[in-house]
Scaffold this active site. Structure first.
Site, PDB file in Angstrom:
ATOM      1  N   ASN A  11       0.835  -1.205   0.000  1.00  0.00           N
ATOM      2  CA  ASN A  11       0.000   0.000   0.000  1.00  0.00           C
ATOM      3  C   ASN A  11       0.865   1.248   0.000  1.00  0.00           C
ATOM      4  OD1 ASN A  11      -2.335  -1.575   0.391  1.00  0.00           O
ATOM      5  ND2 ASN A  11      -2.149  -1.450   2.618  1.00  0.00           N
ATOM      6  N   ASP A  13       0.833   4.524   2.077  1.00  0.00           N
ATOM      7  CA  ASP A  13       0.211   5.047   3.301  1.00  0.00           C
ATOM      8  C   ASP A  13       0.137   6.573   3.225  1.00  0.00           C
ATOM      9  OD1 ASP A  13       0.102   2.447   4.156  1.00  0.00           O
ATOM     10  OD2 ASP A  13       1.685   2.640   5.666  1.00  0.00           O
ATOM     11  N   LYS A  40       0.809  -4.368   4.949  1.00  0.00           N
ATOM     12  CA  LYS A  40       1.379  -5.329   5.898  1.00  0.00           C
ATOM     13  C   LYS A  40       2.345  -6.296   5.226  1.00  0.00           C
ATOM     14  CE  LYS A  40      -2.648  -5.081   8.904  1.00  0.00           C
ATOM     15  NZ  LYS A  40      -2.135  -3.967   9.700  1.00  0.00           N
ATOM     16  N   GLY A  41       2.016  -6.702   4.003  1.00  0.00           N
ATOM     17  CA  GLY A  41       2.899  -7.633   3.302  1.00  0.00           C
ATOM     18  C   GLY A  41       4.260  -7.037   3.031  1.00  0.00           C
ATOM     19  N   GLU A 139      -4.728  -8.917   4.144  1.00  0.00           N
ATOM     20  CA  GLU A 139      -5.137  -7.767   3.319  1.00  0.00           C
ATOM     21  C   GLU A 139      -5.207  -8.140   1.842  1.00  0.00           C
ATOM     22  OE1 GLU A 139      -2.482  -4.561   4.343  1.00  0.00           O
ATOM     23  OE2 GLU A 139      -3.722  -3.971   6.023  1.00  0.00           O
ATOM     24  N   ASN A 183      -2.895  -9.924  17.813  1.00  0.00           N
ATOM     25  CA  ASN A 183      -2.817  -8.993  18.943  1.00  0.00           C
ATOM     26  C   ASN A 183      -3.918  -9.375  19.940  1.00  0.00           C
ATOM     27  OD1 ASN A 183      -5.218  -7.879  18.009  1.00  0.00           O
ATOM     28  ND2 ASN A 183      -4.214  -6.157  16.997  1.00  0.00           N
ATOM     29  N   ASP A 228       5.714   6.599  16.404  1.00  0.00           N
ATOM     30  CA  ASP A 228       4.624   6.103  15.555  1.00  0.00           C
ATOM     31  C   ASP A 228       4.575   4.576  15.710  1.00  0.00           C
ATOM     32  OD1 ASP A 228       2.851   5.476  13.539  1.00  0.00           O
ATOM     33  OD2 ASP A 228       3.924   6.544  11.953  1.00  0.00           O
ATOM     34  N   ASP A 234       4.156  -5.461  12.204  1.00  0.00           N
ATOM     35  CA  ASP A 234       4.744  -6.015  10.975  1.00  0.00           C
ATOM     36  C   ASP A 234       6.236  -6.260  11.159  1.00  0.00           C
ATOM     37  OD1 ASP A 234       2.253  -5.772   9.817  1.00  0.00           O
ATOM     38  OD2 ASP A 234       2.671  -3.774   9.038  1.00  0.00           O
ATOM     39  N   ALA A 264      10.725  -0.361  15.854  1.00  0.00           N
ATOM     40  CA  ALA A 264       9.849   0.196  14.805  1.00  0.00           C
ATOM     41  C   ALA A 264       9.028   1.387  15.292  1.00  0.00           C
ATOM     42  CB  ALA A 264       8.922  -0.893  14.269  1.00  0.00           C
TER      43      ALA A 264
HETATM   44  O1  RIB Z   1       0.347  -2.587   9.745  1.00  0.00           O
HETATM   45  C1  RIB Z   1       0.450  -1.304   9.204  1.00  0.00           C
HETATM   46  C2  RIB Z   1       0.004  -1.313   7.778  1.00  0.00           C
HETATM   47  O2  RIB Z   1      -1.376  -1.618   7.739  1.00  0.00           O
HETATM   48  C3  RIB Z   1       0.139   0.005   7.053  1.00  0.00           C
HETATM   49  O3  RIB Z   1       1.370   0.138   6.400  1.00  0.00           O
HETATM   50  C4  RIB Z   1      -1.059   0.023   6.128  1.00  0.00           C
HETATM   51  O4  RIB Z   1      -0.733   0.094   4.785  1.00  0.00           O
HETATM   52  C5  RIB Z   1      -1.858  -1.229   6.465  1.00  0.00           C
HETATM   53  O5  RIB Z   1      -1.568  -2.259   5.607  1.00  0.00           O
END
Ligand code: RIB
Length: 276
Positions: A11, A13, A40-41, A139, A183, A228, A234, A264
């Site tokens: 993705n 973001d 996430k991937g 996702e 989680n 953050d 991930d 992270a």
């Molecule tokens: O786990 C965080 C991620 O969740 C973000 O990078 C967002 O793109 C979603 O996939």
């Protein structure tokens, strides 16, 4: 040393920093946190690579600038993206993210090309063997995740599934999952379901984790250093996959994952230096 194959989302973001998250119907002001690499991937692939693993990413991006930039970034980091498909019909996935002053986020994912990942894209999974690790999240289409679990298991690879965002996979697929990473919230949903993975690893954010009920302390990060939390889970999953692929035993693998998750939260965005 085994490989890590990550099957999942990529993705862009779109991040907005806010003092606090708005309530329903409320408008507040924020400031741009940028357009950052996410999904996430992709986040997990980058984290596994940063932890020293040979990584192949399987996913789908659009034939657009975002997709090109994503693949370039992964390639520069040493992730094999030769099997990531470019969709001619859907744009690269995106996520709308707000991050508050405490580093806590809200995330809305618009799947785009991630939704076009198909079983035909999984061929590299069939070539894996014992010692390799397949790492998945939810996702991308669930039927593709379920197929990947089955094919990875038949190939003899270890199957790690980050059950996020939560969705109920088919029970027979879940039964073939070697480690489900959830989680606290997802752990309750898993407990309420009829799904029984072989092993369950529950993460508690800064407080640590419990693997099949055995607790492990988190790596403390002083409050002022939390920038953050996006992507911390991930980073945890990627580092865990890398450790298991390297043959590291469970307790040490968990420690490495917890350390990666703690690191992270010190940078903005889901990946270090993630500007696209
Ligand atoms: O786990 C965080 C991620 O969740 C973000 O990078 C967002 O793109 C979603 O996939």
């Amino acid at each position: 040393m085994g490989r890590v194959v990550t099957v999942g989302s990529l993705n862009v973001d779109h991040v907005t920093r806010v003092e606090r998250h708005p309530g329903p119907g409320e408008t507040i002001l924020g400031e741009s946190g940028g357009r950052l690499a996410g999904g996430k991937g992709a986040n997990q692939a980058m984290a596994a690579r940063a932890a020293g693993a040979e990584v192949t990413m399987l996913g789908c991006v659009g034939e657009d600038e975002d997709g090109r930039a994503h693949l370039e970034r992964l390639t520069a980091a040493g992730v094999d993206v030769s099997h990531v498909r470019r969709s001619a019909t859907a744009p690269t996935g995106r996520a709308v993210i707000t991050v508050d002053a405490a580093g806590e986020n809200t995330i809305i994912v618009v799947p785009g090309a991630n939704a076009e990942l198909a079983a035909e894209d999984l061929a590299p999974v069939d070539a894996l063997g014992g010692g390799d690790v397949v790492l998945l999240q939810l996702e991308v289409p669930l039927d593709v995740v379920e197929r990947a679990i089955g094919r990875a298991g038949r190939a003899g690879a270890t199957v790690l599934v980050n059950v996020s965002p939560w969705a109920a996979l088919a029970p027979e697929a879940v039964a073939a999952v070697d480690v489900a990473v959830v989680n606290e919230h997802e752990a309750l949903l898993l407990a309420d379901s009829d799904l029984v993975p072989r092993s369950v690893l529950v993460t508690f954010g800064a407080a640590g984790a419990a693997w099949d009920g055995t607790p492990a302390d988190g790596v403390p990060v002083p409050e002022g250093e939390v920038v953050d939390t996006t992507g911390a889970g991930d980073a945890f999953c990627g580092a865990l996959a890398a450790a298991l692929a390297a043959g590291v035993e469970r307790t040490e693998a968990l420690q490495r994952a917890l350390a990666a998750g703690a690191d992270a939260v010190r940078h903005a965005g889901a990946q270090p230096d993630g500007e696209l």
